[in-house]
Design a protein around this motif. Structure first.
Motif, PDB file in Angstrom:
ATOM      1  N   PRO A 154       0.819  -1.213   0.000  1.00 50.10           N
ATOM      2  CA  PRO A 154       0.000   0.000   0.000  1.00 50.10           C
ATOM      3  C   PRO A 154       0.854   1.265   0.000  1.00 50.10           C
ATOM      4  N   PHE A 155       0.235   2.353  -0.452  1.00 51.18           N
ATOM      5  CA  PHE A 155       0.850   3.674  -0.376  1.00 51.18           C
ATOM      6  C   PHE A 155      -0.271   4.707  -0.417  1.00 51.18           C
ATOM      7  N   VAL A 156       0.088   5.961  -0.182  1.00 45.80           N
ATOM      8  CA  VAL A 156      -0.882   7.054  -0.228  1.00 45.80           C
ATOM      9  C   VAL A 156      -0.532   7.964  -1.399  1.00 45.80           C
ATOM     10  N   VAL A 157      -1.457   8.097  -2.334  1.00 42.78           N
ATOM     11  CA  VAL A 157      -1.287   9.020  -3.450  1.00 42.78           C
ATOM     12  C   VAL A 157      -1.800  10.395  -3.020  1.00 42.78           C
ATOM     13  N   VAL A 158      -0.981  11.420  -3.191  1.00 41.05           N
ATOM     14  CA  VAL A 158      -1.443  12.788  -2.950  1.00 41.05           C
ATOM     15  C   VAL A 158      -1.389  13.528  -4.282  1.00 41.05           C
ATOM     16  N   ALA A 159      -2.522  14.082  -4.698  1.00 38.55           N
ATOM     17  CA  ALA A 159      -2.646  14.696  -6.019  1.00 38.55           C
ATOM     18  C   ALA A 159      -3.238  16.088  -5.921  1.00 38.55           C
ATOM     19  N   ASN A 160      -2.869  16.943  -6.870  1.00 38.52           N
ATOM     20  CA  ASN A 160      -3.479  18.274  -6.917  1.00 38.52           C
ATOM     21  C   ASN A 160      -4.883  18.178  -7.532  1.00 38.52           C
ATOM     22  N   HIS A 161      -5.765  19.036  -7.055  1.00 43.69           N
ATOM     23  CA  HIS A 161      -7.196  18.956  -7.393  1.00 43.69           C
ATOM     24  C   HIS A 161      -7.614  20.288  -8.016  1.00 43.69           C
ATOM     25  N   GLN A 162      -7.820  20.293  -9.349  1.00 47.51           N
ATOM     26  CA  GLN A 162      -8.083  21.554 -10.034  1.00 47.51           C
ATOM     27  C   GLN A 162      -9.568  21.886 -10.162  1.00 47.51           C
ATOM     28  N   SER A 163     -10.369  20.911 -10.567  1.00 44.66           N
ATOM     29  CA  SER A 163     -11.775  21.218 -10.831  1.00 44.66           C
ATOM     30  C   SER A 163     -12.566  19.918 -10.921  1.00 44.66           C
ATOM     31  N   ASN A 164     -13.860  20.041 -11.195  1.00 49.47           N
ATOM     32  CA  ASN A 164     -14.687  18.853 -11.385  1.00 49.47           C
ATOM     33  C   ASN A 164     -14.303  18.078 -12.641  1.00 49.47           C
ATOM     34  N   TRP A 165     -13.565  18.715 -13.542  1.00 49.63           N
ATOM     35  CA  TRP A 165     -13.077  18.014 -14.730  1.00 49.63           C
ATOM     36  C   TRP A 165     -12.083  16.920 -14.365  1.00 49.63           C
ATOM     37  N   ASP A 166     -11.584  16.923 -13.128  1.00 51.44           N
ATOM     38  CA  ASP A 166     -10.623  15.894 -12.706  1.00 51.44           C
ATOM     39  C   ASP A 166     -11.178  14.482 -12.891  1.00 51.44           C
ATOM     40  N   LEU A 167     -12.491  14.326 -12.837  1.00 50.01           N
ATOM     41  CA  LEU A 167     -13.087  13.001 -13.057  1.00 50.01           C
ATOM     42  C   LEU A 167     -12.668  12.465 -14.418  1.00 50.01           C
ATOM     43  N   TRP A 168     -12.710  13.344 -15.428  1.00 50.18           N
ATOM     44  CA  TRP A 168     -12.344  12.927 -16.783  1.00 50.18           C
ATOM     45  C   TRP A 168     -10.836  12.898 -16.977  1.00 50.18           C
ATOM     46  N   VAL A 169     -10.131  13.807 -16.327  1.00 48.91           N
ATOM     47  CA  VAL A 169      -8.694  13.954 -16.558  1.00 48.91           C
ATOM     48  C   VAL A 169      -7.881  12.936 -15.769  1.00 48.91           C
ATOM     49  N   LEU A 170      -8.169  12.789 -14.483  1.00 46.17           N
ATOM     50  CA  LEU A 170      -7.345  11.936 -13.621  1.00 46.17           C
ATOM     51  C   LEU A 170      -7.803  10.481 -13.585  1.00 46.17           C
ATOM     52  N   PRO A 193       3.605  11.353  -4.597  1.00 46.63           N
ATOM     53  CA  PRO A 193       3.023  12.590  -5.134  1.00 46.63           C
ATOM     54  C   PRO A 193       2.644  12.413  -6.605  1.00 46.63           C
ATOM     55  N   LEU A 194       1.454  12.863  -6.961  1.00 50.93           N
ATOM     56  CA  LEU A 194       0.985  12.835  -8.350  1.00 50.93           C
ATOM     57  C   LEU A 194       0.613  14.260  -8.743  1.00 50.93           C
ATOM     58  N   VAL A 195       1.187  14.719  -9.841  1.00 44.70           N
ATOM     59  CA  VAL A 195       0.995  16.106 -10.272  1.00 44.70           C
ATOM     60  C   VAL A 195       0.392  16.135 -11.666  1.00 44.70           C
ATOM     61  N   CYS A 196      -0.684  16.868 -11.809  1.00 44.36           N
ATOM     62  CA  CYS A 196      -1.318  17.079 -13.111  1.00 44.36           C
ATOM     63  C   CYS A 196      -1.042  18.512 -13.535  1.00 44.36           C
ATOM     64  N   SER A 197      -0.578  18.678 -14.764  1.00 46.89           N
ATOM     65  CA  SER A 197      -0.302  20.024 -15.276  1.00 46.89           C
ATOM     66  C   SER A 197      -1.569  20.873 -15.263  1.00 46.89           C
ATOM     67  N   ASN A 198      -1.395  22.166 -15.288  1.00 49.24           N
ATOM     68  CA  ASN A 198      -2.514  23.092 -15.223  1.00 49.24           C
ATOM     69  C   ASN A 198      -3.318  23.043 -16.528  1.00 49.24           C
ATOM     70  N   TYR A 199      -4.513  22.509 -16.455  1.00 53.46           N
ATOM     71  CA  TYR A 199      -5.391  22.489 -17.623  1.00 53.46           C
ATOM     72  C   TYR A 199      -6.582  23.431 -17.456  1.00 53.46           C
ATOM     73  N   LYS A 200      -6.892  23.813 -16.215  1.00 57.47           N
ATOM     74  CA  LYS A 200      -8.107  24.582 -15.953  1.00 57.47           C
ATOM     75  C   LYS A 200      -8.121  25.904 -16.722  1.00 57.47           C
ATOM     76  N   SER A 201      -6.965  26.569 -16.818  1.00 54.86           N
ATOM     77  CA  SER A 201      -6.923  27.869 -17.478  1.00 54.86           C
ATOM     78  C   SER A 201      -6.418  27.796 -18.922  1.00 54.86           C
ATOM     79  N   THR A 202      -6.047  26.595 -19.388  1.00 56.43           N
ATOM     80  CA  THR A 202      -5.506  26.472 -20.743  1.00 56.43           C
ATOM     81  C   THR A 202      -6.406  25.672 -21.680  1.00 56.43           C
ATOM     82  N   MET A 203      -7.365  24.936 -21.147  1.00 55.64           N
ATOM     83  CA  MET A 203      -8.236  24.108 -21.971  1.00 55.64           C
ATOM     84  C   MET A 203      -9.159  24.998 -22.812  1.00 55.64           C
ATOM     85  N   ARG A 204      -9.201  24.744 -24.111  1.00 56.78           N
ATOM     86  CA  ARG A 204     -10.023  25.511 -25.041  1.00 56.78           C
ATOM     87  C   ARG A 204     -10.928  24.557 -25.809  1.00 56.78           C
TER      88      ARG A 204
END
Length: 240
Positions: free
Chosen positions: A67-83, A177-188
């Motif tokens: 086992p381990f603990v994943v810690v991830a950044n949380h940008q928006s509700n779109w995370d369901l589709w992205v992460l 640690p799990l890091v997702c690049s910033n998509y909230k302000s760049t997604m078009r």
């Protein structure tokens, strides 16, 4: 026009994915690997519908035994589709008890084996946290946590809360640690190619032998690594 079409298709996909995932969870209720399967069903078609290109750099996490603990950044509700496409095997998450009553998603989230916490009841919240230790140590299962506690809306990282790090120290398991690049302000969504996303996991941070006195330094170390990684990923995307 393209954005409207995509949003309509995403709504339809959400309903179809909910039916598929509900059947998965009914066949094997509370199986800790349900989250991985359900996440993929939600995410893989959605990324195509949204026109997002995804790069997964998660080898460090995939090599790490449970086992381990994943810690991830949380940008928006779109995370369901992205992460959703990055959930490792036998991994469950922590969520508010109220999620159980969200139509379609909440029932699937509960049946997928995720752990629900009643944050308004200190005793029940503590019992749920104790349950996570038992789950990790005796059920070959990892825990996924958003340590910010809420959506950051693509504005870097909010301050971390203690829960994920306390769980890891109590169980003596590493943090990934799990890091997702910033998509909230760049997604078009009105463009055919609407954006590029990179998800990267960092080297596991061991907690064996640590006590709760070590928690502040552990939190700071993890957050600094994730901030540096986030800046690196965003720079890569900006240069592409």
């Amino acid at each position: 026009m393209l954005q409207i079409l995509r949003l309509c298709l995403i709504g339809l996909h959400f309903l179809v994915a909910a039916v598929i995932n509900f059947l998965i969870c009914l066949v094997r209720p509370f199986n800790p690997d349900n989250s991985r399967l359900c996440g993929w069903v939600y995410s893989a078609p959605a990324l195509r519908i949204l026109g997002l290109s995804m790069k997964l750099d998660t080898a460090d996490m995939l090599r790490q035994p449970n086992p381990f603990v994943v810690v991830a950044n949380h940008q928006s509700n779109w995370d369901l589709w992205v992460l959703g496409c990055s959930v490792p095997r036998r991994t469950v998450s922590l969520g508010k008890k109220s999620l159980k009553w969200v139509p379609f998603f909440g029932q699937i989230y509960w049946l997928a084996g995720n752990i629900l916490i009643d944050r308004g009841n200190a005793f029940k919240a503590k019992q749920a946290m104790l349950k996570t230790t038992d789950v990790m140590l005796h059920q070959d299962t990892s825990i996924w946590v958003f340590p910010e506690g809420t959506r950051n809306l693509g504005k870097g990282l909010l301050p971390f809360k203690k829960g994920a790090f306390q769980m890891a120290i109590n169980a003596g398991v590493p943090i990934v640690p799990l890091v997702c690049s910033n998509y909230k302000s760049t997604m078009r969504l009105n463009r055919w190619h609407s954006g590029r996303i990179v998800i990267k996991t960092l080297a596991p941070i061991p907690t064996a032998g640590m006590t709760l006195e070590d928690m502040p330094a552990l939190m700071e170390r993890c957050r600094e690594q994730m901030l540096a990684c986030l800046a690196e990923l965003d720079a890569q995307i900006a240069q592409a």
